[in-house]
Design a protein around this motif. Structure first.
Motif, PDB file in Angstrom:
ATOM      1  N   GLY A 138       0.765  -1.116   0.033  1.00  0.00           N
ATOM      2  CA  GLY A 138       0.001   0.159   0.055  1.00  0.00           C
ATOM      3  C   GLY A 138       0.832   1.209  -0.003  1.00  0.00           C
ATOM      4  N   ARG A 139       0.084   2.453   0.061  1.00  0.00           N
ATOM      5  CA  ARG A 139       0.854   3.715  -0.079  1.00  0.00           C
ATOM      6  C   ARG A 139       1.566   3.932   1.355  1.00  0.00           C
ATOM      7  NH1 ARG A 139      -0.833   6.804  -4.569  1.00  0.00           N
ATOM      8  NH2 ARG A 139      -2.613   5.776  -5.508  1.00  0.00           N
ATOM      9  N   ILE A 140       2.799   4.314   1.588  1.00  0.00           N
ATOM     10  CA  ILE A 140       3.174   4.668   2.729  1.00  0.00           C
ATOM     11  C   ILE A 140       2.622   6.135   3.400  1.00  0.00           C
ATOM     12  CG2 ILE A 140       5.408   5.323   4.257  1.00  0.00           C
ATOM     13  CD1 ILE A 140       6.863   3.356   1.977  1.00  0.00           C
ATOM     14  N   ASP A 141       1.930   6.033   4.460  1.00  0.00           N
ATOM     15  CA  ASP A 141       1.319   7.514   5.140  1.00  0.00           C
ATOM     16  C   ASP A 141       0.452   7.866   3.986  1.00  0.00           C
ATOM     17  OD1 ASP A 141       2.292   6.921   7.476  1.00  0.00           O
ATOM     18  OD2 ASP A 141       4.374   8.162   7.002  1.00  0.00           O
ATOM     19  N   GLY A 142      -0.028   7.123   3.193  1.00  0.00           N
ATOM     20  CA  GLY A 142      -0.951   7.726   2.180  1.00  0.00           C
ATOM     21  C   GLY A 142      -0.351   8.249   0.741  1.00  0.00           C
ATOM     22  N   VAL A 143       0.888   8.421   0.703  1.00  0.00           N
ATOM     23  CA  VAL A 143       1.800   9.213  -0.251  1.00  0.00           C
ATOM     24  C   VAL A 143       2.557   7.982  -1.087  1.00  0.00           C
ATOM     25  CG1 VAL A 143       3.693  10.716  -0.325  1.00  0.00           C
ATOM     26  CG2 VAL A 143       2.017  10.881   1.527  1.00  0.00           C
ATOM     27  N   GLY A 144       2.781   8.535  -2.266  1.00  0.00           N
ATOM     28  CA  GLY A 144       3.394   7.813  -3.337  1.00  0.00           C
ATOM     29  C   GLY A 144       2.767   6.525  -3.941  1.00  0.00           C
ATOM     30  N   LEU A 145       3.425   6.057  -4.938  1.00  0.00           N
ATOM     31  CA  LEU A 145       2.609   4.833  -5.417  1.00  0.00           C
ATOM     32  C   LEU A 145       3.280   3.494  -4.641  1.00  0.00           C
ATOM     33  CD1 LEU A 145       3.087   5.203  -9.380  1.00  0.00           C
ATOM     34  CD2 LEU A 145       1.012   5.594  -7.584  1.00  0.00           C
ATOM     35  N   PRO A 146       2.324   2.477  -4.372  1.00  0.00           N
ATOM     36  CA  PRO A 146       3.007   1.046  -3.882  1.00  0.00           C
ATOM     37  C   PRO A 146       3.991   0.427  -4.869  1.00  0.00           C
ATOM     38  CG  PRO A 146       0.515   1.361  -3.972  1.00  0.00           C
ATOM     39  CD  PRO A 146       0.993   2.520  -4.767  1.00  0.00           C
ATOM     40  N   PHE A 147       4.878  -0.225  -4.062  1.00  0.00           N
ATOM     41  CA  PHE A 147       5.791  -1.032  -5.012  1.00  0.00           C
ATOM     42  C   PHE A 147       6.334  -1.820  -4.248  1.00  0.00           C
ATOM     43  CE2 PHE A 147       8.272   2.563  -3.524  1.00  0.00           C
ATOM     44  CZ  PHE A 147       9.509   1.971  -2.796  1.00  0.00           C
ATOM     45  N   ILE A 148       6.742  -3.010  -4.771  1.00  0.00           N
ATOM     46  CA  ILE A 148       7.612  -4.114  -4.147  1.00  0.00           C
ATOM     47  C   ILE A 148       9.237  -3.883  -4.392  1.00  0.00           C
ATOM     48  CG2 ILE A 148       8.118  -6.694  -4.115  1.00  0.00           C
ATOM     49  CD1 ILE A 148       5.046  -6.827  -4.850  1.00  0.00           C
ATOM     50  N   ALA A 149      10.022  -3.805  -3.438  1.00  0.00           N
ATOM     51  CA  ALA A 149      11.430  -3.460  -4.002  1.00  0.00           C
ATOM     52  C   ALA A 149      12.092  -5.022  -4.138  1.00  0.00           C
ATOM     53  CB  ALA A 149      12.150  -2.924  -2.513  1.00  0.00           C
ATOM     54  N   VAL A 150      12.968  -4.739  -5.182  1.00  0.00           N
ATOM     55  CA  VAL A 150      13.675  -6.017  -5.685  1.00  0.00           C
ATOM     56  C   VAL A 150      15.092  -5.857  -5.643  1.00  0.00           C
ATOM     57  CG1 VAL A 150      13.837  -7.436  -7.722  1.00  0.00           C
ATOM     58  CG2 VAL A 150      11.460  -6.477  -7.032  1.00  0.00           C
ATOM     59  N   VAL A 151      15.723  -6.792  -4.929  1.00  0.00           N
ATOM     60  CA  VAL A 151      17.201  -6.847  -5.191  1.00  0.00           C
ATOM     61  C   VAL A 151      17.740  -8.154  -5.759  1.00  0.00           C
ATOM     62  CG1 VAL A 151      19.451  -6.674  -3.946  1.00  0.00           C
ATOM     63  CG2 VAL A 151      17.496  -5.677  -3.197  1.00  0.00           C
ATOM     64  N   VAL A 152      18.521  -8.174  -6.901  1.00  0.00           N
ATOM     65  CA  VAL A 152      18.820  -9.307  -7.516  1.00  0.00           C
ATOM     66  C   VAL A 152      20.190  -9.547  -7.222  1.00  0.00           C
ATOM     67  CG1 VAL A 152      19.202 -10.315  -9.999  1.00  0.00           C
ATOM     68  CG2 VAL A 152      17.220  -8.870  -9.428  1.00  0.00           C
ATOM     69  N   PHE A 153      20.712 -10.782  -6.897  1.00  0.00           N
ATOM     70  CA  PHE A 153      22.102 -11.196  -6.598  1.00  0.00           C
ATOM     71  C   PHE A 153      21.985 -12.602  -7.499  1.00  0.00           C
ATOM     72  CE2 PHE A 153      20.422  -9.793  -2.412  1.00  0.00           C
ATOM     73  CZ  PHE A 153      21.466  -9.330  -1.884  1.00  0.00           C
ATOM     74  N   SER A 154      23.180 -12.543  -8.026  1.00  0.00           N
ATOM     75  CA  SER A 154      23.610 -13.583  -9.088  1.00  0.00           C
ATOM     76  C   SER A 154      25.024 -13.735  -9.071  1.00  0.00           C
ATOM     77  CB  SER A 154      22.911 -13.168 -10.509  1.00  0.00           C
ATOM     78  OG  SER A 154      23.018 -14.155 -11.513  1.00  0.00           O
ATOM     79  N   ARG A 155      25.185 -15.007  -9.463  1.00  0.00           N
ATOM     80  CA  ARG A 155      26.499 -15.213  -9.797  1.00  0.00           C
ATOM     81  C   ARG A 155      26.919 -14.555 -11.196  1.00  0.00           C
ATOM     82  NH1 ARG A 155      26.752 -21.197 -10.289  1.00  0.00           N
ATOM     83  NH2 ARG A 155      25.949 -21.314  -8.230  1.00  0.00           N
ATOM     84  N   GLY A 156      28.196 -13.968 -10.823  1.00  0.00           N
ATOM     85  CA  GLY A 156      28.881 -13.420 -12.112  1.00  0.00           C
ATOM     86  C   GLY A 156      28.491 -11.885 -12.016  1.00  0.00           C
ATOM     87  N   LEU A 157      27.537 -11.149 -11.083  1.00  0.00           N
ATOM     88  CA  LEU A 157      27.190 -10.018 -10.695  1.00  0.00           C
ATOM     89  C   LEU A 157      28.328  -9.345 -10.100  1.00  0.00           C
ATOM     90  CD1 LEU A 157      23.471  -9.580 -10.868  1.00  0.00           C
ATOM     91  CD2 LEU A 157      24.982  -8.843 -12.841  1.00  0.00           C
ATOM     92  N   LEU A 158      28.988  -8.439 -10.183  1.00  0.00           N
ATOM     93  CA  LEU A 158      29.855  -7.880  -9.399  1.00  0.00           C
ATOM     94  C   LEU A 158      29.125  -7.283  -8.000  1.00  0.00           C
ATOM     95  CD1 LEU A 158      32.553  -6.256 -11.799  1.00  0.00           C
ATOM     96  CD2 LEU A 158      32.594  -8.588 -10.199  1.00  0.00           C
ATOM     97  N   ASP A 159      28.112  -6.737  -8.381  1.00  0.00           N
ATOM     98  CA  ASP A 159      26.952  -5.951  -7.157  1.00  0.00           C
ATOM     99  C   ASP A 159      25.622  -6.271  -7.305  1.00  0.00           C
ATOM    100  OD1 ASP A 159      26.635  -4.370  -5.023  1.00  0.00           O
ATOM    101  OD2 ASP A 159      27.037  -2.474  -5.942  1.00  0.00           O
ATOM    102  N   LYS A 160      24.976  -6.162  -6.234  1.00  0.00           N
ATOM    103  CA  LYS A 160      23.446  -6.605  -6.343  1.00  0.00           C
ATOM    104  C   LYS A 160      22.990  -5.573  -7.093  1.00  0.00           C
ATOM    105  CE  LYS A 160      22.650  -4.547  -2.089  1.00  0.00           C
ATOM    106  NZ  LYS A 160      23.913  -4.235  -1.278  1.00  0.00           N
ATOM    107  N   LEU A 161      21.703  -5.834  -7.945  1.00  0.00           N
ATOM    108  CA  LEU A 161      20.865  -4.722  -8.697  1.00  0.00           C
ATOM    109  C   LEU A 161      19.695  -4.515  -7.915  1.00  0.00           C
ATOM    110  CD1 LEU A 161      21.382  -6.682 -11.980  1.00  0.00           C
ATOM    111  CD2 LEU A 161      22.786  -4.908 -11.198  1.00  0.00           C
TER     112      LEU A 161
END
Length: 103
Positions: free
Chosen positions: A22-45
């Motif tokens: 849902g919105r945080i304190d009624g503000v902004g669009l709701p979203f799901i945060a995603v972090v990608v870890f993968s072999r071969g990536l030097l840093d997370k995305l």
């Protein structure tokens, strides 16, 4: 707030179950945060999964509003007939997911 982890299978598919954000304190669009870890990536995305029902507000969002519509689409899930969300992460190519820079 919440945290979960989902591994991909041999075909690169993943799945998880959560409540829709849902919105945080009624503000902004709701979203799901995603972090990608993968072999071969030097840093997370980092990226976000936005809900398709809020498309009328995409341009007013600080992140989505800064993107061209075709790039914006890479951060928006699609709604399946059963009500679930489908979100594909593309690490490269024409449909490469927009990843956020956290320097």
């Amino acid at each position: 707030t919440g945290f979960g982890r989902a591994a991909t299978d041999g075909a690169g598919d993943y799945q998880f179950t959560t409540v829709e954000p849902g919105r945080i304190d009624g503000v902004g669009l709701p979203f799901i945060a995603v972090v990608v870890f993968s072999r071969g990536l030097l840093d997370k995305l980092h990226s976000r999964i936005y809900l398709p029902e809020h498309s009328a507000e995409f341009e007013s969002d600080a992140v989505l509003g800064s993107l061209a519509p075709e790039r914006r689409a890479t951060m928006v899930a699609s709604r399946e007939p059963d009500g679930s969300l489908l979100f594909n992460v593309h690490l490269q190519g024409d449909e490469e997911t927009v990843f956020l820079d956290f320097d």
